[in-house]
Scaffold this active site. Structure first.
Site, PDB file in Angstrom:
ATOM      1  N   ASP A  58       0.861  -1.180   0.000  1.00 42.06           N
ATOM      2  CA  ASP A  58       0.000   0.000   0.000  1.00 42.06           C
ATOM      3  C   ASP A  58       0.904   1.239   0.000  1.00 42.06           C
ATOM      4  O   ASP A  58       1.740   1.403   0.902  1.00 42.06           O
ATOM      5  CB  ASP A  58      -0.871  -0.004   1.254  1.00 42.06           C
ATOM      6  CG  ASP A  58      -1.841   1.178   1.321  1.00 42.06           C
ATOM      7  OD1 ASP A  58      -1.713   2.106   0.501  1.00 42.06           O
ATOM      8  OD2 ASP A  58      -2.691   1.170   2.222  1.00 42.06           O
ATOM      9  N   GLU A  68      29.551   8.535   5.564  1.00 41.08           N
ATOM     10  CA  GLU A  68      29.640   7.141   5.996  1.00 41.08           C
ATOM     11  C   GLU A  68      29.586   6.227   4.784  1.00 41.08           C
ATOM     12  O   GLU A  68      29.367   5.027   4.907  1.00 41.08           O
ATOM     13  CB  GLU A  68      28.541   6.798   6.993  1.00 41.08           C
ATOM     14  CG  GLU A  68      27.121   6.982   6.513  1.00 41.08           C
ATOM     15  CD  GLU A  68      26.110   6.530   7.544  1.00 41.08           C
ATOM     16  OE1 GLU A  68      25.871   5.309   7.639  1.00 41.08           O
ATOM     17  OE2 GLU A  68      25.554   7.386   8.262  1.00 41.08           O
ATOM     18  N   CYS A  76      25.565   9.163  10.652  1.00 40.43           N
ATOM     19  CA  CYS A  76      24.937  10.403  10.174  1.00 40.43           C
ATOM     20  C   CYS A  76      25.357  11.633  10.963  1.00 40.43           C
ATOM     21  O   CYS A  76      25.085  12.764  10.551  1.00 40.43           O
ATOM     22  CB  CYS A  76      23.414  10.264  10.233  1.00 40.43           C
ATOM     23  SG  CYS A  76      22.786   8.856   9.280  1.00 40.43           S
ATOM     24  N   THR A  98      13.716   3.618   2.568  1.00 39.19           N
ATOM     25  CA  THR A  98      14.351   4.765   3.220  1.00 39.19           C
ATOM     26  C   THR A  98      15.750   5.027   2.659  1.00 39.19           C
ATOM     27  O   THR A  98      16.562   5.700   3.294  1.00 39.19           O
ATOM     28  CB  THR A  98      14.445   4.566   4.753  1.00 39.19           C
ATOM     29  OG1 THR A  98      15.357   3.499   5.053  1.00 39.19           O
ATOM     30  CG2 THR A  98      13.085   4.254   5.336  1.00 39.19           C
ATOM     31  N   SER A 142      16.861   1.041  16.535  1.00 33.73           N
ATOM     32  CA  SER A 142      17.299   2.304  15.968  1.00 33.73           C
ATOM     33  C   SER A 142      16.392   3.448  16.406  1.00 33.73           C
ATOM     34  O   SER A 142      16.857   4.546  16.727  1.00 33.73           O
ATOM     35  CB  SER A 142      17.329   2.211  14.443  1.00 33.73           C
ATOM     36  OG  SER A 142      17.860   3.384  13.875  1.00 33.73           O
ATOM     37  N   HIS A 163      17.601  15.295  12.468  1.00 38.25           N
ATOM     38  CA  HIS A 163      18.078  14.317  11.496  1.00 38.25           C
ATOM     39  C   HIS A 163      16.888  13.468  11.068  1.00 38.25           C
ATOM     40  O   HIS A 163      16.122  12.975  11.901  1.00 38.25           O
ATOM     41  CB  HIS A 163      19.169  13.446  12.112  1.00 38.25           C
ATOM     42  CG  HIS A 163      19.452  12.218  11.312  1.00 38.25           C
ATOM     43  ND1 HIS A 163      19.838  12.258   9.997  1.00 38.25           N
ATOM     44  CD2 HIS A 163      19.370  10.893  11.642  1.00 38.25           C
ATOM     45  CE1 HIS A 163      19.991  11.032   9.536  1.00 38.25           C
ATOM     46  NE2 HIS A 163      19.718  10.178  10.513  1.00 38.25           N
ATOM     47  N   LYS A 221       8.201  11.745  15.481  1.00 36.47           N
ATOM     48  CA  LYS A 221       8.396  10.945  16.698  1.00 36.47           C
ATOM     49  C   LYS A 221       9.290  11.696  17.686  1.00 36.47           C
ATOM     50  O   LYS A 221       9.032  11.717  18.894  1.00 36.47           O
ATOM     51  CB  LYS A 221       9.029   9.595  16.353  1.00 36.47           C
ATOM     52  CG  LYS A 221       8.179   8.662  15.494  1.00 36.47           C
ATOM     53  CD  LYS A 221       8.955   7.377  15.190  1.00 36.47           C
ATOM     54  CE  LYS A 221       8.225   6.475  14.204  1.00 36.47           C
ATOM     55  NZ  LYS A 221       7.047   5.855  14.816  1.00 36.47           N
ATOM     56  N   ASN A 231      16.989   9.340   2.569  1.00 36.49           N
ATOM     57  CA  ASN A 231      17.990   9.511   3.617  1.00 36.49           C
ATOM     58  C   ASN A 231      19.337   9.879   3.002  1.00 36.49           C
ATOM     59  O   ASN A 231      19.895   9.118   2.215  1.00 36.49           O
ATOM     60  CB  ASN A 231      18.120   8.224   4.437  1.00 36.49           C
ATOM     61  CG  ASN A 231      18.900   8.439   5.728  1.00 36.49           C
ATOM     62  OD1 ASN A 231      19.418   9.516   5.982  1.00 36.49           O
ATOM     63  ND2 ASN A 231      18.965   7.397   6.547  1.00 36.49           N
ATOM     64  N   SER A 268      23.957   6.786  14.180  1.00 39.70           N
ATOM     65  CA  SER A 268      23.787   5.476  14.798  1.00 39.70           C
ATOM     66  C   SER A 268      25.109   4.932  15.319  1.00 39.70           C
ATOM     67  O   SER A 268      26.179   5.261  14.824  1.00 39.70           O
ATOM     68  CB  SER A 268      23.197   4.493  13.774  1.00 39.70           C
ATOM     69  OG  SER A 268      21.885   4.851  13.450  1.00 39.70           O
TER      70      SER A 268
END
Length: 381
Positions: A30, A80, A112, A153, A202, A234, A243, A273, A305
């Site tokens: 979807d 990275e 990042c 992503t 993560s 970020h 979030k 990303n 990360s």
């Protein structure tokens, strides 16, 4: 105290894009899972003759065309997606841009977060010698395994940032908040071309680092949350910023809402990303799409990360009012890929011990020409 910060910023990306609606249709997903669940519409895909060097050099060329080379004695390349265990990607850029020999070049790596580490190093260099300016390039290509949760992503992009005294765009304030922890939430082993991700870990590691960095900022004299006018995070995917905003509001006891996140997500929704460039694509997006920010304070959260993070703040300067969203035309000019074309590019890996010439595809100022004698070759178009 001398004012130091972002004098100018420029973005670059790749020749191709993959529309997430096209990916969803092909894989039977979807489209709302991507557009609403992740907050992503498409992602950039490099052509065979593009990489982090060509993107970084393209962004830096536009930046230096506007600002000149005076005082630039350092080039810091954050990534990275490194191309060599020894040679900094910035050395290739140094040649492509025709920089003088009297320029130090180094590469900075910590997922990042590397772009922010480079900016803070640049601020220190300028503080020591206010006559100098530092060119920071953050450039990355995010690659995950096909049909993996991370695939939608992916993305690619570069930010070139000029750091100096009396900055025209954003004065970076001295106080910042730090938080580091050894977490196996995301990493890419030296023998792998794609990253390994623990998605749930993560998210929790990001949010824990964000509140930890915020608390450290507060402990070191940072502004109150009510003194920050716009927050930029970020964005591995733009829903992550929502979030983070919700968690920070809960943590500080202030209703932050999320309407202010929209301007900072405009570019990232389309780039995907961009790792080290992600936060600064968000900053550029805010500056390019809001005209009433002069004199107001940005809060910027950088997460890498593994993990290392930093919360910093900056005050928007007058030149920001004259910026335009010209990068939208760059995004619009990308050439869409079909899913089979995208997968063919995704599978393409070049062993370093085989000479190869790449096809001429990109219309950007610089291209990756191929490998000869195990060395990478670049051209200015």
């Amino acid at each position: 105290m001398t004012s130091i910060g972002i004098h100018d910023i420029e973005l670059a990306t790749t020749h191709h894009l993959l529309d997430l609606g096209t990916l969803a249709e092909t894989t039977g997903v979807d489209p709302a899972k991507y557009r609403l669940g992740l907050g992503q519409d498409e992602f950039s895909v490099p052509a065979a003759d593009e990489d982090i060097v060509t993107m970084g050099a393209s962004a830096a060329l536009a930046l230096l065309d506007r600002n000149g080379l005076d005082g630039v004695r350092t080039l810091l390349f954050a990534t990275e997606s490194g191309l060599d265990h020894s040679k900094a990607a910035g050395v290739f850029v140094h040649k492509l841009l025709g920089l003088p020999p009297q320029v130090r070049v180094a590469e900075i790596k910590q997922a990042c977060y590397g772009g922010t580490a480079a900016i803070q190093a640049a601020v220190g260099i300028v503080q020591r010698n206010p006559n100098e300016r530092v060119l920071v390039i953050a450039s990355d290509i995010a690659r995950y395994a096909l049909d993996s949760p991370g695939e939608p992503t992916q993305g690619a992009g570069a930010a070139a940032i000029l750091i100096g005294v009396d900055p025209a765009l954003v004065e970076i304030e001295p106080a910042s908040g730090l938080f580091s922890a050894d977490v196996d939430d995301f990493w890419r082993p030296n023998d792998s071309s794609t990253a390994i991700v623990d998605g749930a870990l993560s998210i929790s590691a990001y949010l824990d680092a964000m509140t930890g960095a915020w608390d450290d900022l507060a402990a070191h004299g940072g502004p109150a949350i009510t003194a920050i006018d716009r927050l930029v995070y970020h964005q591995p995917y733009t829903k992550m910023a929502r979030k983070a905003q919700a968690r920070l509001g809960e943590h500080t006891g202030v209703d932050l809402g999320d309407d202010g996140l929209v301007p900072g997500a405009i570019y990232n929704r389309r780039l995907g990303n961009a790792y080290t460039a992600s936060l600064y694509a968000g900053v550029a997006s805010v500056l390019d799409h809001e005209r009433d920010l002069v004199g107001k304070r940005l809060g910027m959260f950088s997460y890498g990360s593994g993990s290392v993070s930093e919360f910093l703040t900056g005050v928007v300067q007058p030149a920001a009012a004259s910026r335009s969203d010209h990068f939208t035309s760059v995004l619009d000019a990308r050439v869409p890929l079909s899913v089979p074309e995208y997968r063919e590019l995704h599978a393409r890996e070049l062993p370093s011990n085989v000479d190869v010439e790449t096809p001429r595809v990109t219309e950007a100022p610089f291209r990756f020409a191929g490998l000869r004698g195990s060395a990478r070759r670049y051209e200015r178009r």
